[in-house]
Design an enzyme around this catalytic site. Structure first.
Site, PDB file in Angstrom:
ATOM      1  N   SER A   1       0.809  -1.224   0.000  1.00  0.00           N
ATOM      2  CA  SER A   1       0.000   0.000   0.000  1.00  0.00           C
ATOM      3  C   SER A   1       0.840   1.272   0.000  1.00  0.00           C
ATOM      4  O   SER A   1       0.290   2.376  -0.007  1.00  0.00           O
ATOM      5  CB  SER A   1      -0.914   0.017   1.236  1.00  0.00           C
ATOM      6  OG  SER A   1      -0.155   0.123   2.431  1.00  0.00           O
TER       7      SER A   1
ATOM      8  N   THR B   1      -6.461   6.720   7.062  1.00  0.00           N
ATOM      9  CA  THR B   1      -6.236   5.663   6.084  1.00  0.00           C
ATOM     10  C   THR B   1      -7.622   5.113   5.763  1.00  0.00           C
ATOM     11  O   THR B   1      -8.541   5.231   6.561  1.00  0.00           O
ATOM     12  CB  THR B   1      -5.333   4.544   6.644  1.00  0.00           C
ATOM     13  OG1 THR B   1      -5.847   4.118   7.913  1.00  0.00           O
ATOM     14  CG2 THR B   1      -3.920   5.018   6.862  1.00  0.00           C
ATOM     15  N   GLY B   2      -7.735   4.507   4.609  1.00  0.00           N
ATOM     16  CA  GLY B   2      -9.058   4.006   4.255  1.00  0.00           C
ATOM     17  C   GLY B   2      -9.471   4.521   2.896  1.00  0.00           C
ATOM     18  O   GLY B   2      -8.626   4.854   2.051  1.00  0.00           O
TER      19      GLY B   2
ATOM     20  N   GLY C   1     -10.148   6.938   0.595  1.00  0.00           N
ATOM     21  CA  GLY C   1      -9.781   8.347   0.631  1.00  0.00           C
ATOM     22  C   GLY C   1     -10.855   9.301   0.164  1.00  0.00           C
ATOM     23  O   GLY C   1     -10.923  10.452   0.611  1.00  0.00           O
TER      24      GLY C   1
ATOM     25  N   THR D   1      -2.361   2.573   3.483  1.00  0.00           N
ATOM     26  CA  THR D   1      -1.637   3.840   3.469  1.00  0.00           C
ATOM     27  C   THR D   1      -0.831   3.780   4.746  1.00  0.00           C
ATOM     28  O   THR D   1      -1.182   3.038   5.652  1.00  0.00           O
ATOM     29  CB  THR D   1      -2.652   5.007   3.574  1.00  0.00           C
ATOM     30  OG1 THR D   1      -3.413   5.074   2.369  1.00  0.00           O
ATOM     31  CG2 THR D   1      -2.001   6.362   3.802  1.00  0.00           C
TER      32      THR D   1
ATOM     33  N   THR E   1       1.351   6.847   0.439  1.00  0.00           N
ATOM     34  CA  THR E   1       0.521   5.739  -0.062  1.00  0.00           C
ATOM     35  C   THR E   1       0.729   5.514  -1.553  1.00  0.00           C
ATOM     36  O   THR E   1       1.091   6.448  -2.290  1.00  0.00           O
ATOM     37  CB  THR E   1      -0.971   6.033   0.194  1.00  0.00           C
ATOM     38  OG1 THR E   1      -1.748   4.879  -0.121  1.00  0.00           O
ATOM     39  CG2 THR E   1      -1.481   7.189  -0.646  1.00  0.00           C
TER      40      THR E   1
ATOM     41  N   GLY F   1      -5.826  10.621  -3.978  1.00  0.00           N
ATOM     42  CA  GLY F   1      -6.705  10.349  -2.854  1.00  0.00           C
ATOM     43  C   GLY F   1      -6.628  11.462  -1.817  1.00  0.00           C
ATOM     44  O   GLY F   1      -6.278  12.607  -2.113  1.00  0.00           O
ATOM     45  N   ASP F   2      -6.955  11.092  -0.597  1.00  0.00           N
ATOM     46  CA  ASP F   2      -6.928  12.062   0.503  1.00  0.00           C
ATOM     47  C   ASP F   2      -5.524  12.300   1.054  1.00  0.00           C
ATOM     48  O   ASP F   2      -5.240  13.357   1.626  1.00  0.00           O
ATOM     49  CB  ASP F   2      -7.821  11.575   1.651  1.00  0.00           C
ATOM     50  CG  ASP F   2      -7.369  10.211   2.203  1.00  0.00           C
ATOM     51  OD1 ASP F   2      -6.938   9.354   1.401  1.00  0.00           O
ATOM     52  OD2 ASP F   2      -7.440  10.024   3.425  1.00  0.00           O
TER      53      ASP F   2
ATOM     54  N   ARG G   1      -5.484   9.459 -10.491  1.00  0.00           N
ATOM     55  CA  ARG G   1      -6.341   9.647  -9.312  1.00  0.00           C
ATOM     56  C   ARG G   1      -5.480  10.065  -8.103  1.00  0.00           C
ATOM     57  O   ARG G   1      -4.472   9.462  -7.813  1.00  0.00           O
ATOM     58  CB  ARG G   1      -7.073   8.352  -8.991  1.00  0.00           C
ATOM     59  CG  ARG G   1      -7.946   8.380  -7.721  1.00  0.00           C
ATOM     60  CD  ARG G   1      -7.217   7.832  -6.521  1.00  0.00           C
ATOM     61  NE  ARG G   1      -8.114   7.640  -5.364  1.00  0.00           N
ATOM     62  CZ  ARG G   1      -7.678   7.248  -4.155  1.00  0.00           C
ATOM     63  NH1 ARG G   1      -6.395   7.022  -3.955  1.00  0.00           N
ATOM     64  NH2 ARG G   1      -8.522   7.098  -3.159  1.00  0.00           N
TER      65      ARG G   1
HETATM   66  N1  GLY Z   1      -6.470   6.720   1.829  1.00  0.00           N
HETATM   67  C1  GLY Z   1      -5.655   6.414   0.756  1.00  0.00           C
HETATM   68  C2  GLY Z   1      -6.302   6.479  -0.541  1.00  0.00           C
HETATM   69  O1  GLY Z   1      -7.525   6.462  -0.644  1.00  0.00           O
HETATM   70  O2  GLY Z   1      -5.595   6.572  -1.516  1.00  0.00           O
END
Ligand code: GLY
Length: 309
Positions: free
Chosen positions: A49, A215-216, A218, A164, A182, A194-195, A192
């Site tokens: 990850s 984490t999760g 995003g 992440t 991540t 993410g968060d 893309r």
């Molecule tokens: N939380 C990491 C992602 O969604 O990329």
């Protein structure tokens, strides 16, 4: 040992805490500690990850996101969709220190990484490529729409399925810093972000109040500014547990299927009180403070989103 120093991380960050702990105890800055800890995980090829060994995007190319934040002045640096460099967290740190920007992405981020002499490397390992190609073969339907199903099928460990790594640290001076790194969602759409590279979504740090990181899935944190929401609650006087719970409960109104509600947060207050919460039972985190003999991997507080809010 000063009990006020502290690091809290996602469970896969335990090796990073171990690597930097003595230096943090001897007075390095929180900002240096979180960067150094993230680099260790970025080099862990068994972690699919983060960094080298991370699972690639839909085209089979590893794209990395990272951000770092200095809580003393809320300086932030971030990269998204960075290809071909081993340590996105250090490229993010260089953005913080050397550019008048916060976030750079894609080819521009790679060009900056090259200019600063960041270490280039092959990020796609044989094992990650195998998982990627098996996932494509097993795709139940169209490609973009089934990312969540494939990520969930990959592993039952929620930290890895949507993995992440993040670190929140408090140093001997009481300064806070945070770092997130991540490879994002496996099979994600190319480009893309993410968060994780977005201050306020997956990462936020303010030494006056506290810090938080996610984490999760995003996109949930992007839609609700999860990390900033938590720090806002800390500023209002909430405890880390209350602040984290309120940000997770806020996700329940997003009208997403329950199985998509994958979010884990770590929270550290300016006074060194911490909490770790998750929308999934049994999720873990890693933690150490000046009273601990070693890094502990502990269960997060479960927050049920059933019933809506
Ligand atoms: N939380 C990491 C992602 O969604 O990329």
């Amino acid at each position: 040992m000063n009990p006020d120093i502290q690091i809290i991380a996602s469970a896969n960050g335990a090796i990073g805490i171990d690597a930097v702990w003595e230096n943090l105890a001897h007075g390095i800055r929180a900002l240096d500690a979180v960067e150094a800890a993230a680099r260790v995980v970025e080099d862990n090829v068994d972690d699919h990850s983060v960094g080298t060994g991370g699972l690639p995007n839909l085209d089979g190319i590893v794209e990395l996101d990272a951000s770092i934040m200095d809580g003393d002045n809320r300086a932030a640096g971030a990269v998204a969709a960075l290809r071909g460099y081993r340590h996105p967290i250090s490229v993010a740190r260089a953005v913080l220190e050397r550019l008048p920007h916060v976030l750079i992405v894609g080819d521009g981020a790679a060009r900056f990484a090259q200019e600063i002499g960041a270490e280039a490397g092959e990020l796609l390992t044989e094992e990650a490529e195998k998982i990627w190609s098996e996932g494509l073969t097993a795709a139940p339907g169209g490609l973009a729409g089934t990312i969540l199903e494939r990520a969930k099928a990959l592993t039952t460990d929620p930290e890895r399925a949507v993995g992440t790594v993040n670190f929140l640290a408090r140093d001997l001076n009481g300064s806070l810093a945070s770092a997130v790194s991540t490879s994002g969602w496996a099979w994600k759409w190319p480009g893309r972000a993410g968060d994780s590279p977005i201050p306020g979504a997956g990462n936020y740090c303010d030494s006056r109040f506290g810090s938080a990181a996610c984490t999760g899935y995003g996109e949930l944190a992007l839609r609700t500014s999860t990390a900033r929401t938590i720090v806002n609650r800390l500023a209002e006087g909430a405890s880390p547990l209350e602040a984290g719970r309120s940000a997770l409960l806020d996700l329940a109104s997003l009208d997403e299927p329950t199985e998509n509600m994958i979010m884990h947060v770590v929270v550290l207050s300016k006074d060194g009180e911490h909490a770790a919460l998750s929308t999934q039972r049994g999720a873990l985190y890693a933690w150490r403070d000046g009273n601990s003999k070693s890094t502990e991997v502990l269960e997060r507080t479960y927050v049920s989103l059933e019933g809506g809010h």
